[in-house]
Design a protein around this motif. Structure first.
Motif, short mmCIF file in Angstrom:
data_model
loop_
_atom_site.label_atom_id
_atom_site.label_comp_id
_atom_site.label_asym_id
_atom_site.label_seq_id
_atom_site.Cartn_x
_atom_site.Cartn_y
_atom_site.Cartn_z
N LEU A 10 0.61 -1.04 -0.01
CA LEU A 10 0.00 -0.16 -0.04
C LEU A 10 0.83 1.13 0.24
N ILE A 11 1.91 1.44 0.94
CA ILE A 11 2.77 2.59 0.81
C ILE A 11 3.39 2.70 -0.29
N ALA A 12 3.99 1.66 -1.02
CA ALA A 12 4.68 1.56 -2.36
C ALA A 12 3.61 2.23 -3.51
N ALA A 13 2.27 1.78 -3.36
CA ALA A 13 1.52 2.37 -4.45
C ALA A 13 1.03 3.49 -4.21
N GLY A 22 -9.47 6.99 -2.43
CA GLY A 22 -9.86 6.51 -1.06
C GLY A 22 -8.61 6.13 -0.34
N LEU A 23 -8.01 5.25 -0.58
CA LEU A 23 -6.92 4.46 0.04
C LEU A 23 -5.79 5.44 0.16
N SER A 24 -5.61 6.31 -1.00
CA SER A 24 -4.63 7.36 -0.99
C SER A 24 -4.78 8.28 0.68
N LEU A 25 -6.10 8.69 0.92
CA LEU A 25 -6.38 9.48 1.82
C LEU A 25 -6.12 8.71 3.16
N VAL A 26 -6.53 7.22 3.12
CA VAL A 26 -6.25 6.47 4.30
C VAL A 26 -4.61 6.75 4.54
N ASP A 43 11.34 6.34 1.25
CA ASP A 43 12.34 5.42 0.42
C ASP A 43 11.60 4.92 -0.81
N PHE A 44 10.25 4.71 -0.80
CA PHE A 44 9.90 4.32 -2.09
C PHE A 44 9.64 5.41 -2.98
N GLU A 45 9.60 6.74 -2.65
CA GLU A 45 9.63 7.72 -3.61
C GLU A 45 10.98 7.82 -4.27
N ALA A 46 12.21 7.76 -3.13
CA ALA A 46 13.53 7.80 -3.63
C ALA A 46 13.74 6.75 -4.87
N VAL A 47 13.48 5.65 -4.52
CA VAL A 47 13.35 4.37 -5.56
C VAL A 47 12.76 4.78 -6.77
N GLY A 48 11.58 5.50 -6.71
CA GLY A 48 10.87 5.63 -7.90
C GLY A 48 11.68 6.77 -8.85
N GLY A 49 12.10 7.89 -7.85
CA GLY A 49 12.89 8.93 -8.73
C GLY A 49 14.00 8.28 -9.30
#
Length: 214
Positions: A10-13, A22-26, A43-49
Motif C-alpha cells: 500500500l505504501i509503495a502504491a 480513497g486509500l490514498s487518503l487513508v 524510501d519508495f519515492e526515492a526508488v521511484g525517482g
C-alpha cells in the motif's frame, strides 16, 4: 505512534501515485501519525525517482512546450485552491481537513445508530468514503464485506474481535471478516472508513437490513 500500519504494498502504491483516491487518503492520514511509515514512503519515492532518472528519455512533440505554457496562461487553466486548514481544535489530520474543506464544528453529521454518526465524503469514484463519530460503548452491527473496508482510527479506541485499535492505527477487513467493532475507553472515537464493494449485514434482522445495501 501507530501500532497497526499499511502494508508495504500500500505504501509503495501510494508513493508511486497508483493507489485509489480513497486509500490514498487513508495512507496520507496514517503518515501524519507514523514516522516509521513516513520514512518508508520517502524510501519508495526515492526508488521511484531513481528509476525515472534511469528510464530512456521520451521524445516530445515540437508543440509540447507551447501547449504547457498555454495551459498555464490560458483562460482554461485549472485553478488550484489553497489547502484548507481548520483554525480550531480539530481531531482530523490535515489530509482529511483538505477534503472536508470547512471548519470541524460546522460539519453536518448524520445519525446512523445510537451513539454513531457519519459524515460522507464525496468525489471518490468506486469507493464509499466517510468519517465516523462514535461515543464510548457504541457498537456497529455485525457485517462482512463484498470488497474491502479500511478503517483508520483518528481519536479514541476501537476493539475489533481481539484487536484493539488506537489513534493512527489502520485495520483492513474483507469478505473473510465477519465482525462487529465496538468503541472502548472513555474518549469519543473518530474514524476514517473507506469501503469498496459494499457491506453485507450478518446479525439479527440481516435479511431486512441487506435490502438497503444492495
Amino acid at each position: 505512534m501507530a501500532s497497526a500500519h499499511p502494508t508495504s504494498e500500500l505504501i509503495a502504491a501510494y508513493a508511486a501515485g497508483t493507489l485509489s483516491d480513497g486509500l490514498s487518503l487513508v495512507v496520507a492520514s496514517h503518515l501524519t501519525y507514523c514516522p516509521t511509515c513516513r520514512s518508508a514512503a520517502r524510501d519508495f519515492e526515492a526508488v521511484g525517482g531513481t528509476m525515472l532518472r534511469k528510464a530512456p528519455e521520451a521524445e516530445l512533440s515540437s508543440s509540447a512546450l507551447d501547449a504547457v505554457f498555454a495551459m498555464i496562461d490560458g483562460d482554461t487553466a485549472a485553478e488550484v485552491a489553497a489547502p484548507y486548514r481548520d483554525s480550531g481544535e480539530s481531531p482530523l489530520p490535515r489530509p482529511i481537513q483538505d477534503v472536508v474543506g470547512q471548519p470541524f464544528d460546522e460539519m453536518a453529521w448524520q445519525f446512523r445508530l445510537p451513539g454513531l454518526h457519519e459524515y460522507k465524503l464525496d468525489g471518490f469514484e468506486d469507493e464509499d468514503v466517510s468519517l465516523l463519530r462514535a461515543r464510548p460503548g457504541a457498537g456497529m452491527l455485525a457485517h462482512t464485506h463484498r470488497g474491502e473496508e479500511a478503517t483508520l482510527v483518528l481519536t479514541g479506541m476501537m476493539q475489533d474481535g481481539e484487536t484493539v485499535l488506537a489513534k493512527g492505527d489502520l485495520n483492513i477487513a474483507d469478505h473473510s471478516h465477519d465482525h462487529s467493532p465496538r468503541i472502548i475507553g472513555e474518549e469519543t472515537c473518530y474514524c476514517l472508513i473507506v469501503m469498496s464493494g459494499g457491506m453485507r449485514f450478518t446479525g439479527p434482522f440481516s435479511r431486512a437490513l441487506n435490502l438497503f445495501t444492495r
